[in-house]
Each structure stands twice: as structure tokens, then as C-alpha cells.
Design an enzyme around this catalytic site. Structure first.
Site: not given
Lengths: 163, 163, 163, 163, 163, 163
Positions: F78-80, F114, F129
């Protein structure tokens, strides 16, 4: 007499291009699109019963639609990348279908019809994916713009006569 | 009596998951899907006339469909990433529509219906994008699987009665 | 007499398609591609001096190339998604260039030339991006396959005469 | 004496970063880049004959270039995501090459050279992919900026002396 | 004495590469990873009450995790693209946290630890995004592998002593 | 009494949506996030020794973080999509950890917390990794916002009491 260059993204010679919109004004724009998952009453009943705590089936459709809207410029070759400012996807169950409505909003140089349409189509495809074990014949139907506003062309509403 | 867990990607509690297919055999699989761009005779005429040297309008639809098929696992939340071995998108002009047919093939553990459906839907959306300046009411209709083969469930053909 | 259908991804009518490779055998395949960043001795000197602890400029080129190879099916419309099993990107500084060599390996149904070429091209573009403030005329040159092996066509080595 | 920090995206210690452009003004910017597919007269003849109705080979190159330009921030590690307002990719056949020219435009805080260069490189790679069955030695050559305008540095034109 | 080449994706000279796994056997592999969203009892109460019909907050976390697992090779520079055969993301509410567990499965040449870890991390980030208006200090904690099995190294279980 | 609609992206009925920010002002915004790779002294020693000419291990972490920040709207449902204007990722070695700090900046309608958090998490995953062959128990810990500024809510600093 009509001219192929009237096609949105094709020049006089018919070659594809992404039209330059640098000179277009930044204005608030909105588009509403709709479509439907056509399926069976049995499947609609399953989706309705999944509307219990933690039932994710309809959430998958809503989220796929919202995320799909953000992928529009990746999917539609000549679409401009756009600052998408808001997307909602509403799902309404009828007897044998899920009615999908998506609204996309921006304040940018081009309209957001393609974003709203992509939200509807991807929501519909994601719902097919959820129900296809029960109804392999489920289809996505009538993906169309209902209305749009903003920009130079202003408000547009779908004519009554068009399916 | 039906059980929400029959929905393809939902567990007994209704929570979404990507089903484990590790144990399923690698077999050749094919799916054919179809759909249509509904528009006006004027637009079909433009697309036909664009079928001149370097006319890219229909090529945009075909390529968007093929590339869209490759994005299926990015778009459909619970789809498995798959080794897509072949995709064709055929476009046929009628009086007031473009009939879209897509075939997807793989030799993998899951079917390719979603890939074929996504190819059709994205080809249809890309065509809407090409014609929307002339026909803002153009729609994508009847995105559905026609047939599939391979895998445990074997061959399936769309029943006559389903729209 | 030549026939457009000899073009890799075009059918008899000239329409683009992703060729079906389901029937091709899974074999070990390797491709080596090369290219170069053409720039000035001043820039090469900067890159060399950046080869100090934590100097990331060349690492950016290497990583962009490796990650670019993984995006090949997203970028090249008719490329198959492939199980890429290994990629290396080597950068060697000369007086006025950075020589780029990429090796791609897989065990799959199609070759990995496009993956090796994409690694070289994207590494080159990323290096241009690093140096363009100092040398806006830097270019990416001679992106080409040096050799490939595996698959039905077997080993191929670039002919001497080709630039 | 030169300083590694002159490299566009590296700080004094040589660490990669995405430079902050928040304070830069939003201005109209344009970049033109060029490059070429080097191949054989036989292949150019095939591409020319494909320039018949529905011949998609050159369309694949154009579309791959335009779509590639939109992927620039995904491919080039330190590039800013940008509001790309227009992209054209022109292909011109010579005796033994396809000359590729791309123009990118925006009204944003950073230039669009990388977008124009990426369009050229990806168009070139996609053309290699189309012709590689006939000419496995085809290469992408001389991917370079021809000119740019807009922003603080203003207009720049490629010096005559640079290859 | 330790050698930088022991680092998974770095050669003797310290240069990054994607290790060639062509020769490794295709075997069933599984990895389980866990982590947690640390937040406040008030937020956990909100999430619990959202567990009503159509409450999507936890579904957003689950789906983001599953879709994030599929993006692992795009995000982790030296990860191999892999045939991901199954992913589940489980969320369990405690007094002041959401405990996240993800399981990834494949039959391929490399392990799926990174896919399971990415599922946990992205699920956690998506949950932060859902609650950040109420708790801007919410954090994602202890993203770690619990166990893995399959491949040459066989079964591994997290030692008790490690946090 | 609390209301699920307080959750950032959920409406009164609990359905997910991307909130409309069209009316929010474009202002300069910044967010700083942090986290850590928890590992062993032996691994930190390897990373330190890799800090020799051409040692890419830490560069991989930095670049993965920066590129990950650009993928935020693809990952967080739901991030723009946002005009990300600058990202830095700093890595600092301690005895048994790598401390990760990321700063994201924009001039746009929504905050960049975010993006900063995603940069930290993806940098941490990429470091896991790199070291997992030597330390399969390495974890990513305490991914959290330290501070943010800009926008209607103005400056926020992490409270001392929160872990």
C-alpha cells in the site's frame, strides 16, 4: 477521413512512441473503472463464507488490483510512469459474479485511466486464480472506464449505449 | 457442503499461501485463453490501416501480451514462478472488435492458465491504451480459458454453456 | 532466397512470438560476451584510484551487470525466462577504457547469449553513470558474443573477421 | 590533482550513494543518445522485407527501447527514479547496420541521459535477439550521448573528436 | 587463517560474482525463517480487532511476504533465480508483537534460505507500514533462519546459543 | 476506544486501500532508519579483510540497500510510488555486527520512512547472503526508524524507551 496517427501512441509513419507530455499541466485527475469476475453461485458462496476472520480470498483480489495499478507503466508499453496518489479497489458479491470497481487518483501530467483499468483487470485475474480449482471456466468481463475527470479534456462519463 | 479450503490458495483457516508443488511431476502443459477488445468500427478501421509498413499498433498489443505473460508471478500474488517455454498472442480484427487468443506452454510442475489469461488481459489493456484517444469507451471482454492440457487433471475444454 | 521467418522470433506472417522450446533438451550451456567503456585516461585514473579500500565504482559496474543479467527476460521482449546458474562480470582497466567480459551459465532449454550480452551492456551503462560528471562523452562499445557452447548448435566462436 | 569523489555517485571515502537532488530545480530536460546494431547486409535485407504489413521485428526494437528507458532506475544502481515524460526510438537501416537514436524528455530534478542511453542499448540488444539465428556475431556499438539540454549545466553537444 | 574467499559470493580477489551452480544436483529443499514485528499492546489489539470479516491488515503482511519471496533474486544481488515451489507465511499475535514464520520450498540447485528470510523481512516491513500511524516506533526484529534441509550440506538447525 | 480504521491503510470496514494523498503538500522530507547484521567476530574479520582493493562484500550491502529503497512500492503493497531524491546506506563494523544506517530524502507528498526501512532490511539480507556459508545463523535485527522530518506531522525522534 481518419488517420492512423489518431491512435494514441503512433506517429504519422505508424511507429510506436511515448508521447511527450512535458508541456501538459500538473492537475488533479481521477478515473473510475469497473469489471467483473463471472463465475458460479457455488463459488460466490465459497467467497462469502471465506469472509470470516482471516479469510484472505477477497483481500488477495483487492491487493493484487492495487499493486497491479502500480505496475501499469511496466505492463503497458507506451504508458508514462506516473505519481499514483491513491487507489481503491472495491469488490461486491452478486449471485454469480464479483463486481470490481477501482478508482485511481493523481496530480500529474497524464490521466490515470490505464491505472484504474489495470487495477480492475489484475484484481479479476487474481480472483480467477483463487477460484479456478472449483470453477476453471471463470472469466473476467467488461473491463471498462466508467468516468474520468481532470486534465485538458475534463470530465467524461461512459455513454449509456456502450456495453 | 462446500469448504472455503477448496479455494485454490487458501488454507483451512482461510489464510492465503502459495501451495507447495515440489512433489508434482514435471510434464508438458499448454493453455489457450481468449478475450476481446470491444471498440467501434472506426477504430478497427484505423488499426487495419495501421497494418501498413512500420505500423506498430497491433505489434504493441502482441508484445505487451507476451511480456505480460512473463510478469504473471509478479502480478498474481499466489502464482508460482514458472519456466515459461513459449507464448503466442494472435490478434484478429472483426467489424468492431479485436479478437485476442494466447497460447502458453511449459514443461513444469504447474499449469499455465494464468500465464495465458494474463497475456490476453495485458494485450487487451495495451490495445485500449492505443485507441483510447479515439474511443474512450473501449473495453476488454470475456477473458477466459478455452482449453488446457497436461498435468494430473489432464485435458479440459471450455463447456459450451459458459459465456 | 531469404525469408523473414528466419528472424528468430517472427512467424511466416512477420508477427512476433516467443518460440516454443518445450521439446528442447536441458543441457549445460555457457556464453561469453564482451564490450568496453570508452572514456579518457583521466577517468581511468580516477577509477584506478577508487580501487582503494571501500572504493565502490567498479563494484557498481560488476553488480549492475550481474543483476542486469537476471532482468534479461524483463528487458528483451521475446527472451525466455531461464534458470540462470552463474554469472561473472570481469572489468579490466586499460589506458582509456574499461574492458568488460561477462560469462553466463545455465542448464536449461535455451542459450544464455542474451544474458551475457545484457550483463555487459548494463555494466557498461552503470559505469557511464559513474563517470559522466567527468566525461559526458563516455560510450559503451562493441557489445558482442565471444563464444558459446552447449545445446543443439554446439560450440561457436566469434569469427576473426568480425569487428 | 583528481579526486575519486568527482565520480558521480561516490563519496570522499569511495562509498556508493544516491546523490541528494531534493534542492535541484524542476526544469525541462532532454537527452538524445545513439548507437547501432552492426550486422550483415543479409540481415538488413531480412529486416527490410519484414517491413511488410504486420512485420514486428523493428517494432520489437522500438518497444524494447521505450520500455527499457522506463526500467532505467531498476537497472542502473544509483540512478534516481524519474518522471519520464516522453521517449522516442528511431531505427534507420543502412547497408549493414541499424542506426538507433533515442530521445528522452522530462521535467524533473535530474537529467535523462541514462534513460536515453538505456533505450538505445536495450533496443540494440532486442535487435540482436531477433537476428541472432542468422547472424550470431551481430553487435551493439557506439552507445553514446549526442546532446542534452536543461538543468544547471545547460546545453551540451558531443565534441567532434570523440568516437 | 580465514580467507575472504570464504564469503559466499566473492572470489579470491574480493570481486562479487554469482557462483556457478550448474553442476549441483536438483534436490528437494526447504528453509524455515522467523522474525517479529515489535510494537505496542494497543497496536496488537487493533490488529486483533481487524481480524473481523474483510479485515485485511494481517492479509497484507502475509501476501507481502509471499510476493516478496518471489522477488528475492531481484533484491539480493548475487542470489540465483530459483523455481520457488511453495511459500507460507504464518502470523501469530502475542501481547506486544506479531511473530512471523515463513517456510519456502523448492526442488532446485540452491537452497531457499534467502527466500524464507526475504518473506519474513518483507512481511515485517508491510506490517510496519500498516501500523506506523499509531506506532511510528514499530520495528522488525530477529530475522533469522530456524532450520533448513536438502542439498549437499543437508539438515541444519539453529544452535540454541544464537539469539 | 481504538478503531481498526486507525491502521494506516485500512478503511472502516477493514478493507485495504492506498490512501489518497493528492491534496497533501509537496514538501522536503527525510527519514533515517537503522538496523544491524548480527554475526560472529570471525565473519566481521572476514568483512574487514575484504576491505582491500576490489573487495566487494560491503559494496554489495550498500548497493542492495539503495536499490531496495527504489523497489519499496513494489514490495510494500500500500506504499505510494514516490520520487526518491537521495539515499545513502552506511555500514559500520563492530566486534560482532555490522551496524546499518540508511537515510532517504524526497520532496513529495508522503514520507520516506518505508524507503529508509526497506534500504536497511535489504542491505541486511544481502549481507546475510554474503556471509551465510561461514555463519548460517547470522540475523538481521532491530530494523527501525530513528528520526523523520518534513510533512504535516513534522519532526519525530525515536523515544529513548523503545528498543
Amino acid at each position: 477521413m481518419t488517420d492512423p496517427a489518431q491512435l494514441t501512441h503512433v506517429d504519422q509513419a505508424g511507429a510506436a512512441r511515448m508521447v511527450d507530455v512535458t508541456a501538459k499541466p500538473v492537475t488533479g485527475r481521477e478515473a473510475v473503472a469497473a469489471g467483473r469476475l463471472r463465475t458460479t453461485p457455488e463459488v460466490v458462496d465459497l467467497l462469502r463464507r471465506d469472509g470470516l476472520p482471516k479469510g484472505d480470498a477477497l483481500a488477495v483480489g483487492r491487493l493484487a488490483g492495487i499493486m497491479g495499478a502500480k505496475r501499469t507503466p511496466d505492463l503497458i508499453p507506451l504508458c508514462h510512469p506516473i505519481a499514483l496518489h491513491g487507489v481503491t479497489v472495491d469488490l461486491r458479491l452478486t449471485t454469480d459474479s464479483v463486481e470490481i470497481t477501482a478508482t485511481a487518483r493523481t496530480a500529474d501530467r497524464t490521466g490515470v485511466e490505464m491505472e484504474a483499468l489495470t487495477a480492475v483487470a489484475v484484481a479479476g485475474l487474481a480472483l480467477v486464480d483463487m477460484v479456478k480449482a472449483v470453477d476453471p471456466a471463470a472469466s473476467v468481463d467488461a473491463v471498462r472506464v466508467l468516468s474520468k475527470s481532470g486534465g485538458k479534456t475534463g470530465a467524461w462519463r461512459r455513454p449509456e449505449g456502450r456495453p
